[in-house]
Design an enzyme around this catalytic site. Structure first.
Site, PDB file in Angstrom:
ATOM      1  N   LYS A 159       0.895  -1.170   0.000  1.00 27.73           N
ATOM      2  CA  LYS A 159       0.000   0.000   0.000  1.00 27.73           C
ATOM      3  C   LYS A 159       0.929   1.215   0.000  1.00 27.73           C
ATOM      4  O   LYS A 159       1.262   1.761   1.057  1.00 27.73           O
ATOM      5  CB  LYS A 159      -0.917  -0.066   1.227  1.00 27.73           C
ATOM      6  CG  LYS A 159      -2.196   0.722   1.075  1.00 27.73           C
ATOM      7  CD  LYS A 159      -3.197   0.359   2.142  1.00 27.73           C
ATOM      8  CE  LYS A 159      -4.252   1.428   2.315  1.00 27.73           C
ATOM      9  NZ  LYS A 159      -5.004   1.805   1.125  1.00 27.73           N
TER      10      LYS A 159
HETATM   11  N1  PMP Z   1      -7.391  -2.090  -3.131  1.00 23.97           N
HETATM   12  C1  PMP Z   1      -6.833  -0.886  -2.976  1.00 23.97           C
HETATM   13  C2  PMP Z   1      -6.064  -0.292  -4.104  1.00 23.97           C
HETATM   14  C3  PMP Z   1      -6.982  -0.191  -1.761  1.00 23.97           C
HETATM   15  O1  PMP Z   1      -6.429   1.009  -1.601  1.00 23.97           O
HETATM   16  C4  PMP Z   1      -7.732  -0.765  -0.720  1.00 23.97           C
HETATM   17  C5  PMP Z   1      -7.926  -0.035   0.580  1.00 23.97           C
HETATM   18  N2  PMP Z   1      -6.897  -0.293   1.482  1.00 23.97           N
HETATM   19  C6  PMP Z   1      -8.294  -2.033  -0.932  1.00 23.97           C
HETATM   20  C7  PMP Z   1      -8.105  -2.662  -2.156  1.00 23.97           C
HETATM   21  C8  PMP Z   1      -9.069  -2.711   0.152  1.00 23.97           C
HETATM   22  O2  PMP Z   1      -8.205  -3.118   1.175  1.00 23.97           O
HETATM   23  P1  PMP Z   1      -8.713  -3.293   2.669  1.00 23.97           P
HETATM   24  O3  PMP Z   1      -9.891  -4.171   2.611  1.00 23.97           O
HETATM   25  O4  PMP Z   1      -7.561  -3.918   3.381  1.00 23.97           O
HETATM   26  O5  PMP Z   1      -9.038  -1.938   3.190  1.00 23.97           O
END
Ligand code: PMP
Length: 306
Positions: A159
């Site tokens: 991320k």
């Molecule tokens: N894909 C992307 C590109 C994101 O930024 C996020 C948000 N963190 C997600 C998927 C979903 O991840 P999560 O369920 O861990 O928040």
């Protein structure tokens, strides 16, 4: 607009919200090498506050940093404790946590290793990311004209701050054309995810989502929904599919910490299923909200009480 907290955890101590400032020559501001997380805490049915899957989020933060060759000057246990303390000291019963690991100032240039690695954790109130109406009735999405970066260009399992330019361009384009969200395809036309959410579709009672080998973030919500689907006896498959399967899906929904579980009712001007929130989506959405804030948690291991 979100409602700010009172204190921000910065490099090991809580400081007043307005004092949590950085210099203009902060390296990450210029070049984007930094990593972050989005975490939610909920006030549960029993009145207690619990942070949802905190350990998994901190693990992903550390893994994102590892991918970026950034050494984080705090341990997993310290970061988890800092998140709990940030919620507690802000006297929040629910809210969103934004940890970020970034490279400080003052040295410019891509190759420098001289700047300090800094860590901040902000906490604030943030409502439904794609709107309350979106959560209830579903959103309108489009396939983006921007391609999700290839797996050897961007490190989708991280991320990483700079990688969000791709998502922001897609999101702005979607808004400019009257849509709520954009769906990203990879170079081969496979559906990956949305700009800040993973994507699921339902066809013939089965759940489909892109596999982890695709250019997707390993969403914590994605993982939770896969587990909740299995708990409910819904068959879930992680495999590649193309945009035409979206158009003929019975149901489509997005998952993310911020977006929670948001139904998609229209894609590229085509109604999805009956154009309303479908039964499997409704069931999984209910299971998700039960897990994060319900009375009888099926997965107590997902909760860190504040
Ligand atoms: N894909 C992307 C590109 C994101 O930024 C996020 C948000 N963190 C997600 C998927 C979903 O991840 P999560 O369920 O861990 O928040």
């Amino acid at each position: 607009m979100q409602t700010s907290g009172k204190l921000i955890w910065l490099d090991g101590a809580l400081v007043p919200w307005d004092d949590a400032k950085v210099h203009l020559l902060t390296h990450t501001l210029h070049y984007g090498l930094g990593v972050f997380e989005g975490i939610r805490g909920y006030r549960r049915a029993d009145g207690r506050t619990a942070i949802f899957r905190l350990g998994e989020h901190v693990d992903r933060l550390l893994q994102s940093a590892h991918i970026c060759t950034i050494e984080v000057p705090h341990s997993r246990a310290q970061l988890m404790a800092a998140c709990v303390e940030t919620v507690r000291r802000n006297e929040m019963t629910e809210g969103y946590l934004r940890p970020i690991v970034f490279l400080g100032d003052p040295v410019m240039g891509l190759g420098t290793l001289e700047n300090p690695t800094r860590v901040a954790i902000a906490a604030f109130l943030w409502g439904a990311y794609l709107g309350d109406e979106g959560l209830r009735r579903g959103i309108r999405a489009r396939v983006s004209s921007f391609t999700r970066s290839g797996v050897n260009s961007s490190m989708a399992k991280g991320k990483i701050c700079g990688q969000y330019v791709n998502s922001i361009l897609a999101k702005r384009e979607a808004h400019a054309t009257g849509h709520d969200e954009a769906i990203m395809l990879d170079h081969n036309g496979h559906v990956t995810e949305a700009t800040g959410e993973n994507l699921f579709l339902i066809k013939g009672g089965r759940l489909f989502t892109a596999p982890l080998a695709a250019a997707i973030l390993a969403g914590v919500t994605r993982d939770s929904v896969l587990q909740l689907a299995r708990d409910a006896g819904i068959e879930a498959r992680e495999e590649l599919f193309n945009r035409d399967l979206l158009y003929v899906a019975d149901e489509v929904f997005l998952t993310g910490t911020a977006a929670e579980l948001t139904p998609v009712c229209e894609i590229d001007g085509r109604r999805i299923g009956g154009g309303e929130v479908g039964p499997v989506t409704r069931r999984l959405q209910q299971a998700y909200f039960d897990a994060v804030k319900g009375a009888a948690p099926r997965h107590p291991e997902w909760l860190t009480y504040v």
